[in-house]
Motif scaffolding. Structure first.
Motif, PDB file in Angstrom:
ATOM      1  N   ASP A  28       7.585   8.618   7.705  1.00  0.00           N
ATOM      2  CA  ASP A  28       8.001   9.717   6.838  1.00  0.00           C
ATOM      3  C   ASP A  28       6.824  10.578   6.396  1.00  0.00           C
ATOM      4  OD1 ASP A  28      10.646   9.022   7.032  1.00  0.00           O
ATOM      5  OD2 ASP A  28      10.804   8.172   5.018  1.00  0.00           O
ATOM      6  N   VAL A  29       5.692   9.954   6.126  1.00  0.00           N
ATOM      7  CA  VAL A  29       4.508  10.694   5.705  1.00  0.00           C
ATOM      8  C   VAL A  29       3.998  11.572   6.848  1.00  0.00           C
ATOM      9  CG1 VAL A  29       2.073  10.464   5.045  1.00  0.00           C
ATOM     10  CG2 VAL A  29       3.793   9.046   3.933  1.00  0.00           C
ATOM     11  N   ILE A  30       3.784  10.985   8.010  1.00  0.00           N
ATOM     12  CA  ILE A  30       3.130  11.690   9.111  1.00  0.00           C
ATOM     13  C   ILE A  30       4.086  12.626   9.853  1.00  0.00           C
ATOM     14  CG2 ILE A  30       1.895  11.406  11.300  1.00  0.00           C
ATOM     15  CD1 ILE A  30       1.038   8.591  10.172  1.00  0.00           C
ATOM     16  N   LEU A  31       5.260  12.141  10.184  1.00  0.00           N
ATOM     17  CA  LEU A  31       6.172  12.943  11.012  1.00  0.00           C
ATOM     18  C   LEU A  31       7.081  13.864  10.208  1.00  0.00           C
ATOM     19  CD1 LEU A  31       7.149  10.295  13.709  1.00  0.00           C
ATOM     20  CD2 LEU A  31       5.412  12.086  13.847  1.00  0.00           C
ATOM     21  N   HIS A  32       7.429  13.450   8.991  1.00  0.00           N
ATOM     22  CA  HIS A  32       8.363  14.255   8.189  1.00  0.00           C
ATOM     23  C   HIS A  32       7.707  14.911   6.983  1.00  0.00           C
ATOM     24  CE1 HIS A  32      11.456  12.777  10.776  1.00  0.00           C
ATOM     25  NE2 HIS A  32      11.254  11.523  10.412  1.00  0.00           N
ATOM     26  N   ARG A 128      -0.312  14.758  19.468  1.00  0.00           N
ATOM     27  CA  ARG A 128      -1.378  15.704  19.082  1.00  0.00           C
ATOM     28  C   ARG A 128      -0.838  16.807  18.183  1.00  0.00           C
ATOM     29  NH1 ARG A 128      -2.992  15.074  24.358  1.00  0.00           N
ATOM     30  NH2 ARG A 128      -1.930  16.967  24.987  1.00  0.00           N
ATOM     31  N   LYS A 129       0.289  17.364  18.573  1.00  0.00           N
ATOM     32  CA  LYS A 129       0.878  18.465  17.795  1.00  0.00           C
ATOM     33  C   LYS A 129       1.294  17.991  16.405  1.00  0.00           C
ATOM     34  CE  LYS A 129       4.384  22.047  17.923  1.00  0.00           C
ATOM     35  NZ  LYS A 129       5.486  22.649  18.645  1.00  0.00           N
ATOM     36  N   ARG A 130       1.930  16.844  16.328  1.00  0.00           N
ATOM     37  CA  ARG A 130       2.365  16.321  15.029  1.00  0.00           C
ATOM     38  C   ARG A 130       1.174  15.989  14.141  1.00  0.00           C
ATOM     39  NH1 ARG A 130       7.807  15.677  13.486  1.00  0.00           N
ATOM     40  NH2 ARG A 130       8.946  16.808  15.086  1.00  0.00           N
TER      41      ARG A 130
END
Length: 144
Positions: A28-32, A128-130
């Motif tokens: 949730d922190v990194i992707l959302h 990389r993009k995320r």
């Protein structure tokens, strides 16, 4: 959480990240780009408040997350991933790839289907993009 002797890298990793809530919070922190307690509570997995409190505390103590303003009001505290937290992204992606094909696309929404295509077409580019987008997000949080 119980501390184990560091004699096996896999056992040590599982001790740190083997709890499903730790990986879901990092997801949730990194992707959302979630950073506040209430945002974590609103996740579809419905974590209990006491478990969320304990997991956030653990992830901060173990260096996966940091508080932007540790002295700030409880309601406004924001958590961000550290370099160590970001290093868990490949683990999260492996877990995603391990099981995404066993989930019927009919239960996925359009955004989830788009992500599935991006990840399965070029996982490294997706990561990389995320990661880049997350680091830009953190910069805006730090600047505000």
């Amino acid at each position: 959480m119980k501390t184990i002797e560091r004699t096996c890298a896999i056992a040590y990793s599982i001790n740190l990240l083997g709890d499903k809530w730790s990986l879901l919070i990092l997801r949730d922190v990194i992707l959302h780009k979630k950073s506040k307690f209430k945002e974590f509570l609103d996740s579809k997995e419905k974590i209990a408040t006491n478990i969320l409190t304990n997991r956030l505390k653990f992830l901060v103590e173990e260096g996966f997350l940091e508080l932007l303003d540790p002295e700030g009001f409880k309601k406004n505290k924001q958590y961000i991933a550290t370099d160590r937290g970001l290093s868990a992204l490949p683990i999260i992606m492996e877990l995603y790839l391990f099981s995404i094909d066993s989930i019927e696309e009919s239960v996925l929404n359009a955004s989830q289907i788009k992500i599935k295509k991006q990840v399965t077409n070029n996982r490294k580019a997706f990561e990389r993009k995320r990661k880049t987008n997350y680091l830009k997000f953190v910069e805006t949080l730090r600047d505000s």
